[in-house]
Scaffold this active site. Structure first.
Site, PDB file in Angstrom:
ATOM      1  N   LEU A   1       0.872  -1.177   0.000  1.00 15.07           N
ATOM      2  CA  LEU A   1       0.000   0.000   0.000  1.00 15.07           C
ATOM      3  C   LEU A   1       0.904   1.220   0.000  1.00 15.07           C
ATOM      4  O   LEU A   1       1.987   1.200   0.597  1.00 15.07           O
ATOM      5  CB  LEU A   1      -0.898   0.014   1.244  1.00 15.07           C
ATOM      6  N   ASP A   2       0.482   2.301  -0.651  1.00 14.75           N
ATOM      7  CA  ASP A   2       1.262   3.535  -0.637  1.00 14.75           C
ATOM      8  C   ASP A   2       1.467   3.993   0.807  1.00 14.75           C
ATOM      9  O   ASP A   2       0.659   3.708   1.692  1.00 14.75           O
ATOM     10  CB  ASP A   2       0.536   4.641  -1.406  1.00 14.75           C
ATOM     11  N   LYS A   3       2.536   4.727   1.023  1.00 13.44           N
ATOM     12  CA  LYS A   3       2.865   5.184   2.371  1.00 13.44           C
ATOM     13  C   LYS A   3       1.695   5.873   3.073  1.00 13.44           C
ATOM     14  O   LYS A   3       1.421   5.584   4.240  1.00 13.44           O
ATOM     15  CB  LYS A   3       4.085   6.120   2.312  1.00 13.44           C
TER      16      LYS A   3
ATOM     17  N   ARG B   1      -5.874   6.471  -7.127  1.00 14.71           N
ATOM     18  CA  ARG B   1      -5.608   7.910  -7.068  1.00 14.71           C
ATOM     19  C   ARG B   1      -5.559   8.521  -8.472  1.00 14.71           C
ATOM     20  O   ARG B   1      -6.096   9.600  -8.714  1.00 14.71           O
ATOM     21  CB  ARG B   1      -4.304   8.149  -6.297  1.00 14.71           C
TER      22      ARG B   1
END
Length: 312
Positions: free
Chosen positions: A140-142, A245
């Site tokens: 998962l993105d930060k 996103r």
């Protein structure tokens, strides 16, 4: 590894460190970017000179390059970290990843990652993904919070990776967005690839990889000042970097708090990126007939935003 970026209107006369941080993405802290500058990794290509002062002003149209040095193989150290466990078996587990932490370290970044926390809590993690990414099956993105699978054995790592590749894992997300999708529900089928100029970003492009996101608008909030926010449920058919996103931005409704794909992100700093990996469901890789279905409740920051956004 070299990145090149150009100063746009919105960053004219900004500090160099702030400009570079805005382009580097959430996976890197401002402290890391400042270290790049101080150690001579940043060049003003327009002036053909090194830029070694964090506070120097950047000018519209200037081009900068960052030469990120490859880190030597890291000695991963166990570090205490809050990692709630949602499901655990002998060969794999499912955790709740908190926002603001990378799944693993990236080039030029030596800040603690989820891997450090996993090594503190578990003696054995899979090595199938590489020595620097023990246990990490997917990421998962930060700034993204939510449900994440971790492998303890190489056998589990391979089996779980195959489930992801064959699209046999149900992945459900929730997001608060600015504005709302044009239709109440639908599918976004737009290919995604690396942004042609801002290499930290991804973008919809014809030569990108096929990417499919299914969405359903759960709630729309109209505020007293004429703003509109939407709670959107999303299911991923593919799993490209930044897929949700990028797709939502392309529809004109970026995720609230998205510092890469929304210019108004700073206004929502107190909430962070309001994107949640809410649920994972899949057939057990080694136990035929057993279904695993793990989900989490809305985090408090999502609930607070739901109340506060109505008076924005």
């Amino acid at each position: 590894m070299r990145y090149k970026i150009q100063v746009s209107d919105e960053f004219h006369l900004s500090r160099l460190d702030l400009f570079l941080k805005s382009q580097a993405g959430e996976d890197l802290s401002r402290t890391v970017v400042q270290r790049w500058i101080e150690e001579g990794w940043v060049t003003n290509e327009t002036k053909n000179e090194l830029s070694t002062k964090n506070g120097s002003k950047v000018l519209l149209g200037e081009e900068y390059s960052i030469d990120i040095k490859e880190r030597p193989p890291s000695r991963l150290e166990p570090i205490p970290m809050d990692i709630p466990i949602l499901w655990e078996e002998d060969e794999f587990l499912i955790i709740h990843k908190k926002p603001g932490i990378s799944c693993h370290q990236g080039p030029g970044d030596d800040t603690p990652s989820l891997v450090n926390g996993l090594l503190y809590q578990f003696q054995n993690l899979s090595q199938a993904g590489g020595v620097n990414r023990p246990g990490i099956v997917h990421r998962l993105d930060k700034p993204t919070e939510g449900v994440l699978v971790v492998a303890k054995t190489d056998r589990a790592h391979v089996a779980l990776s195959r489930l992801f590749q064959e699209r046999k894992i149900e992945k459900e997300y929730l997001a608060w967005t600015l504005q709302s999708p044009p239709d109440a529900q639908g599918s976004i089928r737009l290919p995604i690839g690396r942004h042609p100029v801002e290499r930290i970003k991804m973008a919809v492009r014809e030569d990108g990889r096929p990417s499919v996101t299914h969405y359903e608008t759960q709630e729309i909030v109209h505020t007293a000042t004429g703003r509109k926010y939407s709670m959107v449920k999303l299911n991923l058919e593919t799993g490209r970097t930044h897929q949700i996103r990028v797709h939502l931005q392309k529809l004109g409704c970026p995720v609230v708090g998205d510092s890469l794909y929304s210019r108004s992100a700073k206004e929502y700093d107190s909430f962070g990126l309001l994107l949640l990996s809410r649920k994972l469901a899949f057939d057990h890789p080694f136990d035929p007939g057993k279904r695993i279905d793990v989900s989490i409740d809305l985090p408090e920051r999502f609930k607070v935003f739901s109340k506060k956004c109505r008076v924005y």
